[in-house]
Design an enzyme around this catalytic site. Sequence first.
Site, PDB file in Angstrom:
ATOM      1  N   LEU A  80       0.853  -1.204   0.000  1.00  0.00           N
ATOM      2  CA  LEU A  80       0.000   0.000   0.000  1.00  0.00           C
ATOM      3  C   LEU A  80       0.882   1.245   0.000  1.00  0.00           C
ATOM      4  O   LEU A  80       0.972   1.974   0.984  1.00  0.00           O
ATOM      5  CB  LEU A  80      -0.927   0.006   1.210  1.00  0.00           C
ATOM      6  N   HIS A  81       1.559   1.471  -1.112  1.00  0.00           N
ATOM      7  CA  HIS A  81       2.434   2.616  -1.273  1.00  0.00           C
ATOM      8  C   HIS A  81       2.050   3.363  -2.536  1.00  0.00           C
ATOM      9  O   HIS A  81       1.573   2.766  -3.500  1.00  0.00           O
ATOM     10  CB  HIS A  81       3.894   2.167  -1.356  1.00  0.00           C
ATOM     11  N   ALA A  82       2.224   4.663  -2.531  1.00  0.00           N
ATOM     12  CA  ALA A  82       2.002   5.556  -3.669  1.00  0.00           C
ATOM     13  C   ALA A  82       0.712   5.251  -4.441  1.00  0.00           C
ATOM     14  O   ALA A  82      -0.366   5.518  -3.961  1.00  0.00           O
ATOM     15  CB  ALA A  82       3.222   5.566  -4.572  1.00  0.00           C
TER      16      ALA A  82
ATOM     17  N   PRO B  98      -1.020   2.385  -5.345  1.00  0.00           N
ATOM     18  CA  PRO B  98      -2.040   1.535  -4.712  1.00  0.00           C
ATOM     19  C   PRO B  98      -2.726   2.217  -3.526  1.00  0.00           C
ATOM     20  O   PRO B  98      -3.934   2.078  -3.347  1.00  0.00           O
ATOM     21  CB  PRO B  98      -1.272   0.293  -4.267  1.00  0.00           C
TER      22      PRO B  98
END
Length: 93
Positions: free
Chosen positions: A14-16, A18
């Site tokens: 769950l980075h940038a 997503p």
Amino acid sequence: MAERLVTVGWPEGLHARPASIFVRSVMALGVAVTIAKPGGTPSNAASMLAVLGLGAQGGEEIVLASEAEGADAALDQLAELVTKGLDELPETV
């Protein structure tokens, strides 16, 4: 309280991008949802900073929860989004 334990399907976690997809999806559903790692402190799932701060990696489990009306349907959609690493919310039936 409705809850879903889901595995993050995006390889990058769950980075940038997503995280942005997830937060926009939570806001589009209009249901108050929290996000946490199992055993962790729940945070507002509609907050980009909270989602990024979670540091959830691909393959890790997260807990989505809500007490709002319509929580089960909203959490089902969000769980599918996260588990499958989709680019948008799945269609509702």
